[in-house]
Design a protein around this motif. Structure first.
Motif, PDB file in Angstrom:
ATOM      1  N   ALA A 153       0.880  -1.258  -0.033  1.00 17.32           N
ATOM      2  CA  ALA A 153      -0.043  -0.007   0.044  1.00 17.32           C
ATOM      3  C   ALA A 153       0.791   1.280  -0.089  1.00 17.32           C
ATOM      4  CB  ALA A 153      -0.954   0.087   1.249  1.00 17.32           C
ATOM      5  N   ARG A 154       2.052   1.130   0.633  1.00 12.17           N
ATOM      6  CA  ARG A 154       2.904   2.498   0.573  1.00 12.17           C
ATOM      7  C   ARG A 154       3.253   2.839  -0.444  1.00 12.17           C
ATOM      8  NH1 ARG A 154       8.690   2.449   3.754  1.00 12.17           N
ATOM      9  NH2 ARG A 154       9.365   4.425   2.938  1.00 12.17           N
ATOM     10  N   LEU A 155       3.700   1.571  -1.303  1.00 10.02           N
ATOM     11  CA  LEU A 155       4.157   1.813  -2.872  1.00 10.02           C
ATOM     12  C   LEU A 155       3.151   2.393  -3.582  1.00 10.02           C
ATOM     13  CD1 LEU A 155       6.501   1.854  -5.064  1.00 10.02           C
ATOM     14  CD2 LEU A 155       5.951  -0.435  -5.522  1.00 10.02           C
ATOM     15  N   GLN A 156       2.042   1.967  -3.631  1.00 11.52           N
ATOM     16  CA  GLN A 156       0.793   2.540  -4.155  1.00 11.52           C
ATOM     17  C   GLN A 156       0.526   3.690  -3.872  1.00 11.52           C
ATOM     18  OE1 GLN A 156      -2.909  -0.161  -4.090  1.00 11.52           O
ATOM     19  NE2 GLN A 156      -1.546  -1.890  -3.925  1.00 11.52           N
ATOM     20  N   ASP A 157       0.595   4.108  -2.655  1.00  9.58           N
ATOM     21  CA  ASP A 157       0.520   5.772  -2.428  1.00  9.58           C
ATOM     22  C   ASP A 157       1.576   6.489  -2.976  1.00  9.58           C
ATOM     23  OD1 ASP A 157      -1.644   5.265  -0.993  1.00  9.58           O
ATOM     24  OD2 ASP A 157      -0.610   4.988   0.945  1.00  9.58           O
ATOM     25  N   ASP A 158       2.734   5.919  -2.961  1.00  9.90           N
ATOM     26  CA  ASP A 158       3.850   6.987  -3.721  1.00  9.90           C
ATOM     27  C   ASP A 158       3.729   7.029  -5.142  1.00  9.90           C
ATOM     28  OD1 ASP A 158       5.123   6.924  -1.173  1.00  9.90           O
ATOM     29  OD2 ASP A 158       6.548   5.551  -1.383  1.00  9.90           O
ATOM     30  N   VAL A 159       3.172   5.925  -5.729  1.00  9.57           N
ATOM     31  CA  VAL A 159       3.038   6.195  -7.372  1.00  9.57           C
ATOM     32  C   VAL A 159       1.730   6.968  -7.660  1.00  9.57           C
ATOM     33  CG1 VAL A 159       2.254   4.848  -9.223  1.00  9.57           C
ATOM     34  CG2 VAL A 159       3.815   3.574  -7.697  1.00  9.57           C
ATOM     35  N   ARG A 160       0.903   6.914  -6.603  1.00 11.11           N
ATOM     36  CA  ARG A 160      -0.438   7.864  -7.091  1.00 11.11           C
ATOM     37  C   ARG A 160      -0.185   9.232  -6.700  1.00 11.11           C
ATOM     38  NH1 ARG A 160      -3.710  10.165  -3.093  1.00 11.11           N
ATOM     39  NH2 ARG A 160      -2.605   8.766  -1.889  1.00 11.11           N
ATOM     40  N   LYS A 161       0.912   9.591  -5.798  1.00  9.33           N
ATOM     41  CA  LYS A 161       1.207  11.086  -5.371  1.00  9.33           C
ATOM     42  C   LYS A 161       1.851  11.704  -6.435  1.00  9.33           C
ATOM     43  CE  LYS A 161       0.871  10.525  -0.179  1.00  9.33           C
ATOM     44  NZ  LYS A 161       1.684  10.281   0.960  1.00  9.33           N
ATOM     45  N   GLU A 162       2.773  10.806  -7.211  1.00  7.97           N
ATOM     46  CA  GLU A 162       3.803  11.419  -8.218  1.00  7.97           C
ATOM     47  C   GLU A 162       3.459  10.766  -9.534  1.00  7.97           C
ATOM     48  OE1 GLU A 162       7.845  12.163  -7.006  1.00  7.97           O
ATOM     49  OE2 GLU A 162       7.458  12.108  -4.791  1.00  7.97           O
ATOM     50  N   PRO A 163       2.452  11.154 -10.181  1.00  7.13           N
ATOM     51  CA  PRO A 163       1.994  10.517 -11.528  1.00  7.13           C
ATOM     52  C   PRO A 163       3.309  10.805 -12.717  1.00  7.13           C
ATOM     53  CG  PRO A 163       0.251  11.603 -10.675  1.00  7.13           C
ATOM     54  CD  PRO A 163       1.373  12.231  -9.843  1.00  7.13           C
ATOM     55  N   GLY A 164       3.459   9.864 -13.352  1.00  5.72           N
ATOM     56  CA  GLY A 164       4.716   9.943 -14.306  1.00  5.72           C
ATOM     57  C   GLY A 164       6.012   9.956 -14.009  1.00  5.72           C
ATOM     58  N   VAL A 165       6.120   9.569 -12.514  1.00  5.23           N
ATOM     59  CA  VAL A 165       7.420   9.471 -12.013  1.00  5.23           C
ATOM     60  C   VAL A 165       7.662   8.098 -11.347  1.00  5.23           C
ATOM     61  CG1 VAL A 165       9.113  10.141 -10.073  1.00  5.23           C
ATOM     62  CG2 VAL A 165       7.686  11.743 -11.481  1.00  5.23           C
TER      63      VAL A 165
END
Length: 668
Positions: A153-165
């Motif tokens: 879930a932590r990785l999903q949150d990081d991906v969602r917060k910075e789209p395209g990165v």
């Protein structure tokens, strides 16, 4: 149970510890092995860290490149599909089936290029307003047997917060086989949020397994461990061989040195080669040859000296007999001579007595040196021998002002001894104690325990300085040559006494302290040819300064009471005067009124309490002295702890408490 186990474990540990202390080869090999193990462990840790970092870094760089290429392809496919939909005029929202089909196709397309390298996971987050977590999904597709639990879930949150990165995380990848068995392995997951063809956001993840790298690390670790074991064993063997080459000649030299010490003067080392060890062997052999030559010369000189002493002693007896006859004739008629001639006759008689005593001692020494001394043993009560010695020493005791106190004479002390030799030993000890007793009382103690009897002579005079106890039994040695002796003396008395004690199979041991007096203990077996295991009483007296906690030299000996009266000798019953306690209260004979006092059984509680039995272990031989079975001994403080204030030298009518306090305050 635990105590029994500990004792059983302690035995082998003690044996190994003793072997470790005794063997230099074992110590060197053990140290080499320990250092080798430490070196291999440190080297293995460093190598494994370097290999691990290299493998993981290479894997990470490769994974990042493959993931970036995958994200680019996925975004291009999404853009192409969006253009196609726009050209066809299909601008409505796709149905869930269309979205699922598109996502499935994209995951399968991306995963087809990385079979066995990575797995692809596609997620479409939920658009429900009530969903508060990015883990709430509306659609998910995976390739292979990877489970959704591999994406945290932590990785999903990081991906969602910075789209395209792209975002990455080292995690545990879970796989589920067709049979339902779940396995886990370390891995790296890289994800990025992309724009889909219907202008909806979705997340794409690449999961890279570290299984192959872990296998490689395991292989490297096993190889290092195997190599380390072989290296440690090899270094240990090398150390053992090298040390053996050095230790073996040393052990050989030690064994030959022991045989040389046992009298085998012809022993030599075997020398091979020209190295340092060979030079050591040659030097050792030269030393052995030189020692053999010197010892043989000394033995020859000793034989010549003994023969000379024996011959001279025997040859002197004939003229001495003639001179004695003439001197006796002159001495018997001295009353008819003028005063000067009469005085000369008396002096001549006295000096002839001393000369005869010296000649007798020399003859006795020559018999011991020649091994011709004969022991004529019979059962004798040592109390009778001591009584004769003390009675003969009474004039000297009166002259010195000393009282001779007998202790422990209530019970018979019987042993098979040569009365003449034991009487000679006791006469030497008693006369020496009176000569060096500084006018203080003399204590003779009897003891009997097991198969041994003992007689101790304790004085409170000048004592023995450090190092003197190792020489007190040497021939012609005197503690203080400048002292004026009342009885003359040849300097051979204690040497003959030691030989007499050895002839009985007994011990004659000495103890002394400066200013605190001395104690000589004669220990004999009860039966002729018997062996002594323990002495009935300790060599160090209970009233020594050490046992009373005193370190410095005490004050001069003082008598508390000085009654007037005559010297008494009583064999039974109560003594006519109260025996004094050296350094404590009690009666005394007064200055100049010394003599002999035999304490009989009627004295009762005033007898000094018996100390613990002693054996040769309560003393240790000095480096330059004799052994415990010979002459000189020194008290071993490690085996004997002070018991605080001890009572005085003799028992008195005072209580034990009073004596103990006085013994600690009054220094003799």
């Amino acid at each position: 149970m635990f105590g029994l186990f500990a004792r059983q474990l302690r035995r082998p540990v003690n044996r190994v510890s003793a072997l470790y202390r005794r063997s230099i080869q074992l110590r060197v090999v053990a140290a080499t092995l320990l250092l080798s193990v430490a070196l291999v462990v440190v080297l293995g840790i460093v190598v494994m860290a370097q290999v691990r970092n290299g493998l993981l870094t290479a894997k990470e760089h490769a994974a990042q490149g493959q993931a970036r290429g995958g994200f680019t392809i996925a975004q291009q496919q999404s853009d192409q599909l969006a253009d196609t939909r726009a050209k066809s005029g299909n601008t409505g929202d796709p149905s869930p089936n269309e979205t699922g089909t598109w996502l499935t196709n994209q995951v399968a397309s991306l995963a087809s290029g990385g079979q066995g390298v990575y797995s692809v996971v596609g997620l479409v987050p939920s658009t429900d307003q009530n969903a508060v977590s990015s883990s709430a999904l509306s659609l998910a597709r995976v390739s292979g047997d990877v489970t959704l639990g591999s994406i945290s879930a932590r990785l999903q949150d990081d991906v969602r917060k910075e789209p395209g990165v792209p975002q990455q995380q080292t995690t545990v990848i879970h796989r589920k086989s067709s049979s339902g068995q779940v396995t886990s392995e370390r891995g790296l997951v890289i994800g990025e949020q992309l724009r889909g063809p219907q202008n909806t956001d979705y997340q794409l993840y690449f999961a890279f397994s570290f299984a192959q790298e872990d296998k490689t690390l395991g292989l490297v670790a096993g190889t290092l461990a195997t190599a380390g074991v072989f290296i440690v064993a090899l270094l240990g063997g090398i150390a053992w061989l090298v040390v053996r080459q050095v230790v073996t000649p040393v052990r050989m030299a030690a064994g030959i040195a022991e045989r040389l010490a046992d009298g085998h003067l012809e022993e030599r080392m075997k020398v091979t080669g020209t190295d340092d060890i060979a030079r050591l062997g040659e030097s050792f052999n030269r030393m052995g040859g030189a020692l053999q030559t010197q010892i043989r010369q000394l033995e020859e000189l000793s034989r010549v000296q003994r023969r000379f002493v024996s011959d001279v002693s025997h040859e002197l007896r004939t003229p001495l007999t003639t001179v004695r006859m003439a001197a006796d004739l002159i001495y018997d008629s001295r009353e008819d001579l003028d005063p000067m001639a009469a005085r000369s006759a008396e002096l001549l008689q006295g000096q002839l007595d001393r000369f005869e005593s010296l000649l007798a001692d020399l003859l006795e020494i020559s018999r011991f040196d020649a091994g011709a001394a004969i022991l004529d043993a019979e059962p004798v009560d040592l109390r009778d021998i001591v009584a004769r010695v003390v009675e003969s020493a009474d004039p000297l005791a009166r002259l010195k002002g000393s009282a001779v106190l007998l202790r422990g004479a209530e019970e018979p002390v019987v042993a098979e001894v040569d009365s003449r030799r034991i009487e000679r030993i006791m006469r030497n000890l008693v006369v020496n104690a009176l000569e060096h007793g500084e006018g203080r009382d003399l204590v003779i103690q009897f003891g009997s325990a097991g198969g041994a009897v003992a007689v101790g002579v304790r004085d409170y005079g000048i004592g023995l300085k450090p190092g003197e106890a190792s020489r007190v039994f040497h021939r012609f040695w005197r503690a203080d040559p400048s002292r004026v002796r009342t009885t003359g003396g040849t300097g051979l008395g204690l040497s003959i006494a030691v030989e007499d004690a050895h002839l009985h199979g007994g011990w004659l041991q000495a103890w002394g302290e400066p200013g605190g007096g001395s104690h000589f203990r004669l220990t004999l077996p009860r039966t002729r040819g018997g062996e002594i295991g323990r002495a009935p009483f300790r060599l160090e007296p209970e009233d020594s300064r050490y046992n009373r906690g005193l370190r410095a030299q005490g004050t001069p000996y003082q008598r508390a009471v000085r009654p007037s009266g005559a010297t008494a000798l009583t064999v039974t019953g109560e003594p006519t005067v109260i025996p004094e306690t050296p350094g404590g209260l009690g009666g005394g004979f007064g200055p100049g009124l010394g003599g002999v006092l035999s304490i009989g059984p009627g004295l009762g509680p005033r007898v000094l309490p018996k100390g613990p039995a002693a054996d040769p272990s309560d003393v240790r031989a000095a480096a330059a002295g004799y052994g415990a079975g010979g002459a000189h001994v020194v008290v071993d403080r490690a085996h004997h702890q002070p018991s605080g204030g001890a009572s005085g030298a003799t028992g008195s009518s005072s209580t034990g408490k009073t004596e103990g306090s006085q013994g600690g305050d009054q220094q003799d």
